[in-house]
Design a protein around this motif. Structure first.
Motif, mmCIF file in Angstrom:
data_model
loop_
_atom_site.group_PDB
_atom_site.id
_atom_site.type_symbol
_atom_site.label_atom_id
_atom_site.label_comp_id
_atom_site.label_asym_id
_atom_site.label_seq_id
_atom_site.Cartn_x
_atom_site.Cartn_y
_atom_site.Cartn_z
ATOM 1 N N GLN A 21 35.340 34.753 43.604
ATOM 2 C CA GLN A 21 35.635 33.495 44.283
ATOM 3 C C GLN A 21 34.463 32.531 44.207
ATOM 4 O O GLN A 21 33.354 32.860 44.620
ATOM 5 N N GLY A 22 34.741 31.338 43.700
ATOM 6 C CA GLY A 22 33.729 30.292 43.662
ATOM 7 C C GLY A 22 33.871 29.371 44.860
ATOM 8 O O GLY A 22 34.753 29.541 45.703
ATOM 9 N N ASP A 23 32.990 28.390 44.941
ATOM 10 C CA ASP A 23 33.058 27.401 46.012
ATOM 11 C C ASP A 23 34.162 26.392 45.710
ATOM 12 O O ASP A 23 34.336 25.969 44.563
ATOM 13 N N ALA A 24 34.892 26.009 46.711
ATOM 14 C CA ALA A 24 35.960 25.023 46.561
ATOM 15 C C ALA A 24 35.362 23.625 46.470
ATOM 16 O O ALA A 24 34.411 23.300 47.184
ATOM 17 N N THR A 25 35.961 22.812 45.604
ATOM 18 C CA THR A 25 35.540 21.416 45.497
ATOM 19 C C THR A 25 36.276 20.592 46.552
ATOM 20 O O THR A 25 37.321 21.020 47.067
ATOM 21 N N PRO A 26 35.779 19.412 46.865
ATOM 22 C CA PRO A 26 36.505 18.544 47.794
ATOM 23 C C PRO A 26 37.926 18.238 47.307
ATOM 24 O O PRO A 26 38.852 18.173 48.117
ATOM 25 N N GLU A 27 38.109 18.096 46.009
ATOM 26 C CA GLU A 27 39.435 17.826 45.460
ATOM 27 C C GLU A 27 40.367 19.009 45.682
ATOM 28 O O GLU A 27 41.541 18.834 46.038
#
Length: 102
Positions: free
Chosen positions: A81-87
């Motif tokens: 799992q990576g970090d979620a972007t604002p988009e």
């Protein structure tokens, strides 16, 4: 959709269970499909599936997540799992808003 005439409720439990297990195995294989993207597109993810298993009375939260992920959730999260972007977060918010009636 008229849920009163929904044939899903008459689907044999063994068939439904086999299809569910196939979905879980597919999601385990497709670890590139991030939960945030699944949420943004379909309004559900692996965590939702594990919550539904827990709600059905099958397992507690940790055991349900391990059944869905194929490993402890913390391990899967660290590996895949990576970090979620604002988009991504905005798409998820809009998609989840459509979940009001399920």
């Amino acid at each position: 959709m008229n849920h009163d005439s929904d044939t899903l409720d008459t689907l044999d439990d063994a068939v439904a269970a086999q299809a569910f297990r196939r979905l879980i195995r597919h999601l385990r294989h497709r670890d590139d499909a991030q939960n945030i993207d699944l949420m943004g597109l379909a309004g559900f993810c692996r965590n939702c599936l594990s919550d539904w298993v827990e709600d059905a009375g099958g397992l507690d939260k940790d055991a349900a997540r391990e059944a869905v992920y194929g490993m402890p959730y913390s391990q899967w999260k660290a590996q895949h799992q990576g970090d979620a972007t604002p988009e991504q977060l905005e798409r998820m918010k809009a998609s989840v808003a459509k979940n009001a009636v399920v």
